[in-house]
Design a protein around this motif. Structure first.
Motif, mmCIF file in Angstrom:
data_model
loop_
_atom_site.group_PDB
_atom_site.id
_atom_site.type_symbol
_atom_site.label_atom_id
_atom_site.label_comp_id
_atom_site.label_asym_id
_atom_site.label_seq_id
_atom_site.Cartn_x
_atom_site.Cartn_y
_atom_site.Cartn_z
ATOM 1 N N ALA A 186 0.830 -1.205 0.000
ATOM 2 C CA ALA A 186 0.000 0.000 0.000
ATOM 3 C C ALA A 186 0.867 1.258 0.000
ATOM 4 N N TYR A 187 1.938 1.238 0.780
ATOM 5 C CA TYR A 187 2.857 2.382 0.810
ATOM 6 C C TYR A 187 3.474 2.609 -0.578
ATOM 7 N N LEU A 188 3.926 1.541 -1.213
ATOM 8 C CA LEU A 188 4.544 1.665 -2.528
ATOM 9 C C LEU A 188 3.554 2.202 -3.554
ATOM 10 N N TYR A 189 2.325 1.714 -3.500
ATOM 11 C CA TYR A 189 1.314 2.174 -4.453
ATOM 12 C C TYR A 189 1.052 3.666 -4.291
ATOM 13 N N GLU A 190 0.825 4.104 -3.063
ATOM 14 C CA GLU A 190 0.456 5.490 -2.808
ATOM 15 C C GLU A 190 1.603 6.464 -3.026
ATOM 16 N N ASN A 191 2.816 6.042 -2.778
ATOM 17 C CA ASN A 191 3.942 6.968 -2.777
ATOM 18 C C ASN A 191 4.905 6.816 -3.950
ATOM 19 N N VAL A 192 4.787 5.703 -4.682
ATOM 20 C CA VAL A 192 5.700 5.484 -5.804
ATOM 21 C C VAL A 192 4.931 5.038 -7.047
ATOM 22 N N ASN A 193 4.340 3.846 -7.021
ATOM 23 C CA ASN A 193 3.765 3.254 -8.233
ATOM 24 C C ASN A 193 2.730 4.145 -8.906
ATOM 25 N N ASP A 194 1.739 4.582 -8.154
ATOM 26 C CA ASP A 194 0.709 5.458 -8.718
ATOM 27 C C ASP A 194 1.101 6.925 -8.617
ATOM 28 N N ALA A 195 1.966 7.228 -7.677
ATOM 29 C CA ALA A 195 2.325 8.628 -7.432
ATOM 30 C C ALA A 195 3.049 9.261 -8.615
ATOM 31 N N VAL A 196 3.837 8.476 -9.368
ATOM 32 C CA VAL A 196 4.548 9.062 -10.513
ATOM 33 C C VAL A 196 3.555 9.566 -11.563
ATOM 34 N N TYR A 197 2.398 8.939 -11.656
ATOM 35 C CA TYR A 197 1.368 9.412 -12.596
ATOM 36 C C TYR A 197 0.717 10.696 -12.081
ATOM 37 N N ARG A 198 0.586 10.801 -10.769
ATOM 38 C CA ARG A 198 -0.030 12.004 -10.209
ATOM 39 C C ARG A 198 0.874 13.215 -10.379
ATOM 40 N N VAL A 199 2.187 13.013 -10.436
ATOM 41 C CA VAL A 199 3.092 14.133 -10.706
ATOM 42 C C VAL A 199 2.815 14.683 -12.100
ATOM 43 N N ASP A 200 2.847 13.824 -13.102
ATOM 44 C CA ASP A 200 2.655 14.271 -14.482
ATOM 45 C C ASP A 200 1.243 14.792 -14.707
ATOM 46 N N GLY A 201 0.263 14.237 -13.974
ATOM 47 C CA GLY A 201 -1.118 14.633 -14.187
ATOM 48 C C GLY A 201 -1.594 15.773 -13.312
ATOM 49 N N ALA A 202 -0.680 16.378 -12.524
ATOM 50 C CA ALA A 202 -1.084 17.461 -11.625
ATOM 51 C C ALA A 202 -1.648 18.637 -12.416
ATOM 52 N N SER A 203 -2.741 19.210 -11.920
ATOM 53 C CA SER A 203 -3.406 20.304 -12.633
ATOM 54 C C SER A 203 -3.056 21.681 -12.076
ATOM 55 N N THR A 204 -2.346 21.722 -10.940
ATOM 56 C CA THR A 204 -1.908 23.004 -10.374
ATOM 57 C C THR A 204 -0.444 22.895 -9.970
ATOM 58 N N GLN A 205 0.215 24.045 -9.855
ATOM 59 C CA GLN A 205 1.613 24.045 -9.451
ATOM 60 C C GLN A 205 1.786 23.458 -8.055
ATOM 61 N N ALA A 206 0.864 23.772 -7.171
ATOM 62 C CA ALA A 206 0.954 23.255 -5.802
ATOM 63 C C ALA A 206 0.810 21.737 -5.782
ATOM 64 N N ALA A 207 -0.119 21.209 -6.579
ATOM 65 C CA ALA A 207 -0.310 19.757 -6.636
ATOM 66 C C ALA A 207 0.914 19.075 -7.230
ATOM 67 N N ARG A 243 6.315 -5.458 -6.812
ATOM 68 C CA ARG A 243 5.509 -4.240 -6.983
ATOM 69 C C ARG A 243 6.385 -3.031 -7.335
ATOM 70 N N LEU A 244 7.573 -2.961 -6.761
ATOM 71 C CA LEU A 244 8.412 -1.781 -6.939
ATOM 72 C C LEU A 244 9.170 -1.790 -8.265
ATOM 73 N N TRP A 245 9.632 -2.959 -8.701
ATOM 74 C CA TRP A 245 10.535 -3.026 -9.854
ATOM 75 C C TRP A 245 10.029 -2.324 -11.113
ATOM 76 N N PRO A 246 8.791 -2.535 -11.579
ATOM 77 C CA PRO A 246 8.396 -1.896 -12.831
ATOM 78 C C PRO A 246 8.487 -0.375 -12.805
ATOM 79 N N THR A 247 8.246 0.238 -11.662
ATOM 80 C CA THR A 247 8.392 1.693 -11.570
ATOM 81 C C THR A 247 9.853 2.092 -11.675
ATOM 82 N N LEU A 248 10.724 1.360 -11.012
ATOM 83 C CA LEU A 248 12.151 1.665 -11.091
ATOM 84 C C LEU A 248 12.668 1.471 -12.514
ATOM 85 N N LEU A 272 19.168 2.167 -3.514
ATOM 86 C CA LEU A 272 18.029 1.814 -4.356
ATOM 87 C C LEU A 272 18.500 1.441 -5.758
ATOM 88 N N TRP A 273 19.485 2.153 -6.259
ATOM 89 C CA TRP A 273 20.033 1.869 -7.589
ATOM 90 C C TRP A 273 20.711 0.503 -7.606
#
Length: 319
Positions: A186-207, A243-248, A272-273
């Motif tokens: 759950a931590y990986l999903y919220e903070n890494v796996n899905d989170a990288v999409y939320r960065v690119d999809g952010a609609s405001t500078q603050a987000a 769960r983590l590998w495909p994002t890395l 991590l590298w």
């Protein structure tokens, strides 16, 4: 296995002019920014069949996309568990238009039903299906319907339900670690796996800044965690590593240059590298990875006012 014809059938070439790009009408656009599409089919497989789907060799098939990290997690588990002869798997074409994922000559025909479009599997399960056409898809040959298109449940079931046919001793979700595994997943999903999409999809500078910093903090925490252990939960590969590998694997080639997340990429996190390179040496991780499908052309000029930091793609030296 039986298909509709002995001759392979394929979808027509990608045609954006006729069918448009994939997304509109299938993926809900939200003014709040990135929202992951819903996965309507979430059946489960159990060893005893109590879920309505009994684990049996030859009964199930997985459709995956090489570019899809969610599908790759299923492919990794299948290979780690030694289930290649128990659960069949095939790939859709790398490109799609408004019709969604399709079967074309580059990745081969659909070996199960001779479908041209993955949409046909969805419509066979729910006539008139109008939602997101995603991978992975777990198909039941016996019922001729989709069991699940939700990677989380598919991955978990392949980890546990098919142990009667799996490589002995490969325990990706041992009962004694189940709670810790689920919390880490759950931590990986919220903070890494899905989170990288939320960065690119952010609609405001603050987000954008909040999402970007969230991912960077998570990578720092994972780097610290890996300072005294080989894998996320010790000396043995477990489900969170899958769960983590495909994002890395996609981070330096796609997520980071497109989203503008961390200036230095994975090499800024030495533990991590090293961990990522260690995973890549394992056949189940390496053989399910195709870096060519992760490379992305430079992102187009953004129409919104969100300013992303500039990050160049990095060709990682994984070996």
């Amino acid at each position: 296995m039986t298909v509709d014809s002995d001759a392979p059938v394929f979808a027509s070439p990608v045609d954006i002019g006729t069918y448009g790009p994939y997304g509109p009408g299938r993926v809900v656009e939200d003014a709040r920014g990135w929202q992951r599409p819903r996965y309507p089919f979430q059946g489960r497989i159990t060893a005893d069949g109590s879920s309505g789907h009994r684990a049996e060799p030859g009964r199930y098939h997985v459709w995956a996309a090489w570019s899809c990290g969610w599908a790759q997690r299923v492919a990794i588990v299948r290979k780690l568990k030694g289930l290649e002869e128990v659960i069949t798997l095939s790939y859709v074409d790398d490109e799609r238009d408004g019709r969604g994922w399709a079967f074309r000559e580059r990745r081969g025909p659909d070996p199960v039903r001779g479908f041209r479009l993955l949409l046909e599997a969805y419509e066979a399960t729910e006539p008139g299906y109008a939602g997101h056409i995603s991978t992975p898809v777990l198909w039941d040959r016996r019922t001729g319907r989709i069991v699940s298109n939700h990677f989380d449940g598919i991955t978990a079931d392949l980890c546990t339900a098919f142990d009667a046919w799996a490589v002995p001793g490969v325990e990706l979700r041992p009962e004694s670690l189940r709670r810790e595994i689920d919390e880490l997943n759950a931590y990986l999903y919220e903070n890494v796996n899905d989170a990288v999409y939320r960065v690119d999809g952010a609609s405001t500078q603050a987000a954008y800044e909040s999402s970007r910093q969230r991912v960077c903090r998570a990578l720092e925490e994972l780097d610290t965690r890996l300072a005294d252990r080989r894998y996320l939960l010790g000396d043995v590969v477990r489900e969170p590593d899958v769960r983590l590998w495909p994002t890395l694997a996609r981070f330096d080639l796609a997520y980071n240059p497109v989203g503008g997340i961390c200036r230095g990429g994975l090499r800024d996190f030495p533990n991590l590298w090293a961990y990522a390179r260690d995973l890549y040496r394992l056949p189940a991780f390496r053989d399910t990875t195709d870096f060519d499908t992760y490379r992305m052309s430079p992102p187009p000029e953004r129409a919104d006012s969100v300013r992303h930091i500039a990050v160049d793609p990095v060709e990682p030296d994984w070996l």
